[in-house]
Design an enzyme around this catalytic site. Structure first.
Site, PDB file in Angstrom:
ATOM      1  N   SER A  28      19.820 -10.441  -9.081  1.00  0.00           N
ATOM      2  CA  SER A  28      18.682 -10.298  -8.511  1.00  0.00           C
ATOM      3  C   SER A  28      18.910 -10.339  -6.769  1.00  0.00           C
ATOM      4  O   SER A  28      17.829  -9.880  -5.925  1.00  0.00           O
ATOM      5  CB  SER A  28      17.829 -11.357  -8.736  1.00  0.00           C
ATOM      6  OG  SER A  28      18.412 -12.484  -8.478  1.00  0.00           O
ATOM      7  N   THR A 160     -27.323   6.031  -3.878  1.00  0.00           N
ATOM      8  CA  THR A 160     -27.068   5.624  -4.928  1.00  0.00           C
ATOM      9  C   THR A 160     -26.540   7.040  -5.897  1.00  0.00           C
ATOM     10  O   THR A 160     -26.924   7.853  -5.754  1.00  0.00           O
ATOM     11  CB  THR A 160     -28.123   4.574  -5.726  1.00  0.00           C
ATOM     12  OG1 THR A 160     -29.125   5.658  -6.016  1.00  0.00           O
ATOM     13  CG2 THR A 160     -28.649   3.693  -4.878  1.00  0.00           C
ATOM     14  N   HIS A 161     -25.774   6.599  -6.806  1.00  0.00           N
ATOM     15  CA  HIS A 161     -25.280   7.876  -7.538  1.00  0.00           C
ATOM     16  C   HIS A 161     -24.444   9.045  -6.531  1.00  0.00           C
ATOM     17  O   HIS A 161     -24.715   9.912  -7.059  1.00  0.00           O
ATOM     18  CB  HIS A 161     -26.134   8.391  -8.535  1.00  0.00           C
ATOM     19  CG  HIS A 161     -27.007   7.164  -9.218  1.00  0.00           C
ATOM     20  ND1 HIS A 161     -26.582   7.087 -10.368  1.00  0.00           N
ATOM     21  CD2 HIS A 161     -27.851   6.620  -8.818  1.00  0.00           C
ATOM     22  CE1 HIS A 161     -27.400   6.076 -10.989  1.00  0.00           C
ATOM     23  NE2 HIS A 161     -28.510   5.904 -10.071  1.00  0.00           N
ATOM     24  N   SER A 282      -2.039  20.107   8.575  1.00  0.00           N
ATOM     25  CA  SER A 282      -1.525  20.679   7.601  1.00  0.00           C
ATOM     26  C   SER A 282      -0.354  21.815   8.094  1.00  0.00           C
ATOM     27  O   SER A 282      -0.935  22.389   9.198  1.00  0.00           O
ATOM     28  CB  SER A 282      -2.787  21.568   6.747  1.00  0.00           C
ATOM     29  OG  SER A 282      -2.173  22.575   5.902  1.00  0.00           O
ATOM     30  N   LYS A 288      -7.029  22.050   9.795  1.00  0.00           N
ATOM     31  CA  LYS A 288      -7.250  21.078   8.850  1.00  0.00           C
ATOM     32  C   LYS A 288      -6.636  19.667   9.866  1.00  0.00           C
ATOM     33  O   LYS A 288      -5.687  19.732  10.473  1.00  0.00           O
ATOM     34  CB  LYS A 288      -6.120  20.890   7.720  1.00  0.00           C
ATOM     35  CG  LYS A 288      -6.599  22.075   6.652  1.00  0.00           C
ATOM     36  CD  LYS A 288      -7.860  21.686   5.859  1.00  0.00           C
ATOM     37  CE  LYS A 288      -7.526  20.434   4.851  1.00  0.00           C
ATOM     38  NZ  LYS A 288      -6.723  21.025   3.662  1.00  0.00           N
ATOM     39  N   ASN A 290      -6.452  15.916   8.132  1.00  0.00           N
ATOM     40  CA  ASN A 290      -6.442  15.370   6.945  1.00  0.00           C
ATOM     41  C   ASN A 290      -6.492  13.960   7.123  1.00  0.00           C
ATOM     42  O   ASN A 290      -5.874  13.458   7.842  1.00  0.00           O
ATOM     43  CB  ASN A 290      -5.268  15.617   6.088  1.00  0.00           C
ATOM     44  CG  ASN A 290      -5.234  17.288   5.733  1.00  0.00           C
ATOM     45  OD1 ASN A 290      -6.408  17.686   5.537  1.00  0.00           O
ATOM     46  ND2 ASN A 290      -4.097  17.690   5.503  1.00  0.00           N
ATOM     47  N   GLU A 295      -6.562   8.198   2.280  1.00  0.00           N
ATOM     48  CA  GLU A 295      -6.044   8.605   0.893  1.00  0.00           C
ATOM     49  C   GLU A 295      -4.968   7.574   0.558  1.00  0.00           C
ATOM     50  O   GLU A 295      -5.040   7.235  -1.000  1.00  0.00           O
ATOM     51  CB  GLU A 295      -5.546  10.018   1.089  1.00  0.00           C
ATOM     52  CG  GLU A 295      -6.750  10.987   1.307  1.00  0.00           C
ATOM     53  CD  GLU A 295      -6.192  12.508   1.670  1.00  0.00           C
ATOM     54  OE1 GLU A 295      -5.855  13.064   0.652  1.00  0.00           O
ATOM     55  OE2 GLU A 295      -5.991  12.741   2.793  1.00  0.00           O
ATOM     56  N   TYR A 322      11.418 -22.413 -17.951  1.00  0.00           N
ATOM     57  CA  TYR A 322      11.997 -21.005 -17.182  1.00  0.00           C
ATOM     58  C   TYR A 322      12.814 -20.410 -18.368  1.00  0.00           C
ATOM     59  O   TYR A 322      13.480 -20.536 -19.286  1.00  0.00           O
ATOM     60  CB  TYR A 322      13.035 -21.579 -16.270  1.00  0.00           C
ATOM     61  CG  TYR A 322      13.572 -20.210 -15.410  1.00  0.00           C
ATOM     62  CD1 TYR A 322      13.040 -19.764 -14.372  1.00  0.00           C
ATOM     63  CD2 TYR A 322      14.750 -19.878 -15.852  1.00  0.00           C
ATOM     64  CE1 TYR A 322      13.451 -18.654 -13.802  1.00  0.00           C
ATOM     65  CE2 TYR A 322      15.356 -18.742 -15.459  1.00  0.00           C
ATOM     66  CZ  TYR A 322      14.672 -18.079 -14.132  1.00  0.00           C
ATOM     67  OH  TYR A 322      15.292 -17.016 -13.493  1.00  0.00           O
ATOM     68  N   GLN A 327      12.652 -13.686 -13.374  1.00  0.00           N
ATOM     69  CA  GLN A 327      13.052 -13.015 -12.430  1.00  0.00           C
ATOM     70  C   GLN A 327      12.705 -11.832 -11.954  1.00  0.00           C
ATOM     71  O   GLN A 327      12.551 -11.230 -10.772  1.00  0.00           O
ATOM     72  CB  GLN A 327      14.627 -12.808 -12.577  1.00  0.00           C
ATOM     73  CG  GLN A 327      15.402 -12.080 -11.391  1.00  0.00           C
ATOM     74  CD  GLN A 327      17.037 -12.415 -11.836  1.00  0.00           C
ATOM     75  OE1 GLN A 327      17.651 -13.166 -11.535  1.00  0.00           O
ATOM     76  NE2 GLN A 327      17.646 -11.178 -12.266  1.00  0.00           N
ATOM     77  N   LYS A 330       9.645 -10.947  -8.576  1.00  0.00           N
ATOM     78  CA  LYS A 330       9.891 -10.844  -7.398  1.00  0.00           C
ATOM     79  C   LYS A 330       9.550  -9.327  -6.832  1.00  0.00           C
ATOM     80  O   LYS A 330       8.750  -9.295  -6.051  1.00  0.00           O
ATOM     81  CB  LYS A 330      11.252 -11.216  -6.881  1.00  0.00           C
ATOM     82  CG  LYS A 330      11.108 -12.773  -6.713  1.00  0.00           C
ATOM     83  CD  LYS A 330      12.448 -13.312  -6.673  1.00  0.00           C
ATOM     84  CE  LYS A 330      12.827 -14.620  -7.585  1.00  0.00           C
ATOM     85  NZ  LYS A 330      12.742 -14.264  -8.754  1.00  0.00           N
TER      86      LYS A 330
HETATM   87  N1  ARG Z   1      17.695 -15.410  -9.957  1.00  0.00           N
HETATM   88  C1  ARG Z   1      16.836 -16.253 -10.770  1.00  0.00           C
HETATM   89  C2  ARG Z   1      15.296 -15.888 -10.513  1.00  0.00           C
HETATM   90  O1  ARG Z   1      15.133 -15.266  -9.524  1.00  0.00           O
HETATM   91  C3  ARG Z   1      16.985 -17.816 -10.141  1.00  0.00           C
HETATM   92  C4  ARG Z   1      16.858 -18.645 -11.203  1.00  0.00           C
HETATM   93  C5  ARG Z   1      17.791 -18.579 -12.142  1.00  0.00           C
HETATM   94  N2  ARG Z   1      18.005 -19.742 -13.058  1.00  0.00           N
HETATM   95  C6  ARG Z   1      18.631 -19.813 -14.269  1.00  0.00           C
HETATM   96  N3  ARG Z   1      18.607 -20.634 -14.809  1.00  0.00           N
HETATM   97  N4  ARG Z   1      19.444 -18.724 -14.567  1.00  0.00           N
HETATM   98  O2  ARG Z   1      14.675 -16.370 -11.665  1.00  0.00           O
END
Ligand code: ARG
Length: 463
Positions: A28, A160-161, A282, A288, A290, A295, A322, A327, A330
């Protein structure tokens, strides 16, 4: 010892390193390096606490805390080589710390796990983003208040509408968005208050036998308290989901406003002129201009809500505690946060810069029989007609005006009296849009006096 290619952090029981594909799916570091500052803050707090509770020596804690600052400055300077073999930001930082300070680095991971570590880092990161969203929303609300104040009595059609309904004021329309973004602001603040519990010290899942002080680390990191259940602390991603759902609702509001700006800035409406700074041209059609920013803001809700859905799906089937699935939280949150902040800033800029075309707004406000309801209300108030009858009489008058190709005030008194003999000259006083808006003084109504009161209320709230 172990094969030198096995992971230096957990490779003790492994005879060989991972397959390249395994490394690719597992790592990661490509994205969680964005949490480097949070990771180092968490580790520094943890090290100080380990020393205060006598788990490690003061000199080891000092070496760790200083070494971590060196790592941070290397990362900030772009001098840090991130390693995929070291999987994530947590192990990259710790490995580099070991290179810098040697043996004491190995004592940092006492009484914690990457599970509570990652939850802590990610919470700190999301919390920063909630603070940024709060600032962005406050700036946007202030830009809307300026527009509302300037145009508290400018008339425009209310829809409205997307059909002309009744005249409203420009200020009233701007203030509708202030209410929406105001609720978004309160959701941001609620989310921040609810998430502000520290997972650190939950360790892998069960807590630890070391005499750690979770209140101390919680306080050092600005949390209100430690999370009360270690199993929950390492497996909770509600805070990320609440961030994404708050962002989604706000992005939906931004998108609705953006849609109005796209419509309003068209040649057919000409309600607003967007500044050159927030428009594009454009490459083929020279005339134009824009509304690309609007948008793109309109489109952002797609990816932000997509992130919310994606993380919901990731989480919904996970047994406690966990799992590595988590992971995947993120990238979704990072992308949504980046785009939410960008959309807020772009909207604020557009609102600050845009010019409401008062004449076009007024001309549109008076067309489309926008004061038909005022006429019906007059028939009720002055002639004493039941509202249903008044509605019917007015509908007949609208049909007449429509067939003549004129608006209601253009009908003569004689024409009106053909439909209802008791109508008097006084009716014309309610057919003008100014009268219409000025009469709607009910709380929250469109009358300028109400709009100004709401602008003041918001100014007082925001201080
Ligand atoms: N890179 C992992 C994550 O983002 C960190 C936690 C990993 N924990 C584990 N027990 N492998 O979730």
């Amino acid at each position: 010892m172990t094969d030198t290619t096995s992971n230096q952090m957990w490779g003790g029981r492994f005879a060989a390193g991972p397959d390249a594909i395994m490394e690719a799916i597992n790592a990661s570091i490509g994205f969680d390096q964005r949490m480097a500052a949070q990771d180092i803050a968490g580790s520094r707090a943890h090290a100080a606490m380990l020393a205060a509770t006598g788990v490690i020596t003061d000199s080891d804690a000092k070496a760790i805390r200083e070494g971590l600052l060196t790592v941070l400055s290397e990362i900030e300077a772009g001098d840090f080589t991130f390693s995929t073999a070291l999987e994530d930001i947590h192990m990259n930082v710790e490995a580099r710390l070991k290179e810098i300070i040697g043996e004491p680095a190995g004592r940092l991971h006492t009484g914690r796990s990457r599970n509570d570590q990652v939850a802590t880092d990610f919470k700190l990161w999301v919390r920063d983003q909630l603070d940024a969203a709060e600032s962005g929303l406050l700036a946007l609300i202030s830009a809307l208040l300026s527009q509302a104040e300037a145009g508290a009595d400018w008339v425009m059609p209310g829809f409205t509408h997307l059909q002309t309904a009744q005249p409203v004021t420009w200020g009233h329309h701007m203030m509708a968005y202030v209410e929406m973004f105001g609720r978004d602001l309160s959701r941001v603040r609620d989310a921040r208050a609810r998430m502000n519990e520290s997972p650190l010290g939950a360790a892998a899942l069960a807590g630890t036998s070391f005499p750690i002080d979770r209140d101390m680390t919680a306080k050092a990191l600005g949390f209100d308290r430690p999370a009360a259940n270690s199993l929950d602390a390492v497996s909770d991603r509600d805070f990320a989901l609440e961030f994404l759902s708050t962002a989604s609702i706000c992005a939906m509001h931004l998108s609705r406003f953006a849609e109005e700006l796209v419509i309003w800035s068209s040649a057919q409406f000409r309600f607003v002129t967007l500044s050159d700074r927030f428009s594009t041209g454009s490459s083929i059609m020279p005339q134009k201009k824009n509304p690309d920013a609007a948008e793109l803001i309109r489109a952002k809700v797609g990816r932000i809500f997509g992130a919310n859905t994606a993380l919901m799906m990731v989480m919904k089937g996970l047994p406690l505690t966990y799992s590595k699935d988590m992971q995947e939280d993120k990238e979704q949150v990072f992308d949504a946060a980046d785009n939410w902040m960008l959309a807020l800033a772009a909207m604020e800029g557009m609102v600050r810069d845009m010019t409401a075309n008062r004449d076009s707004l007024a001309a549109a406000a008076g067309s489309g029989f926008s004061t038909a309801t005022d006429l019906a209300d007059w028939l009720v108030r002055v002639l004493g007609l039941p509202f249903r009858d008044a509605h019917h009489v007015t509908g007949t008058l609208v049909a007449r005006a429509e067939s003549r190709g004129c608006d209601l005030p253009d009908l003569s008194l004689a024409e009106m009296q053909e439909v209802h003999g008791d109508i008097t000259q006084d009716v014309y006083s309610v057919l003008g849009v100014e009268n219409s808006i000025n009469s709607r003084t009910s709380y929250g109504g469109t009358a300028p006096v109400q709009v100004r009161a709401q602008v003041q209320r918001w100014k007082d709230i925001l201080g």
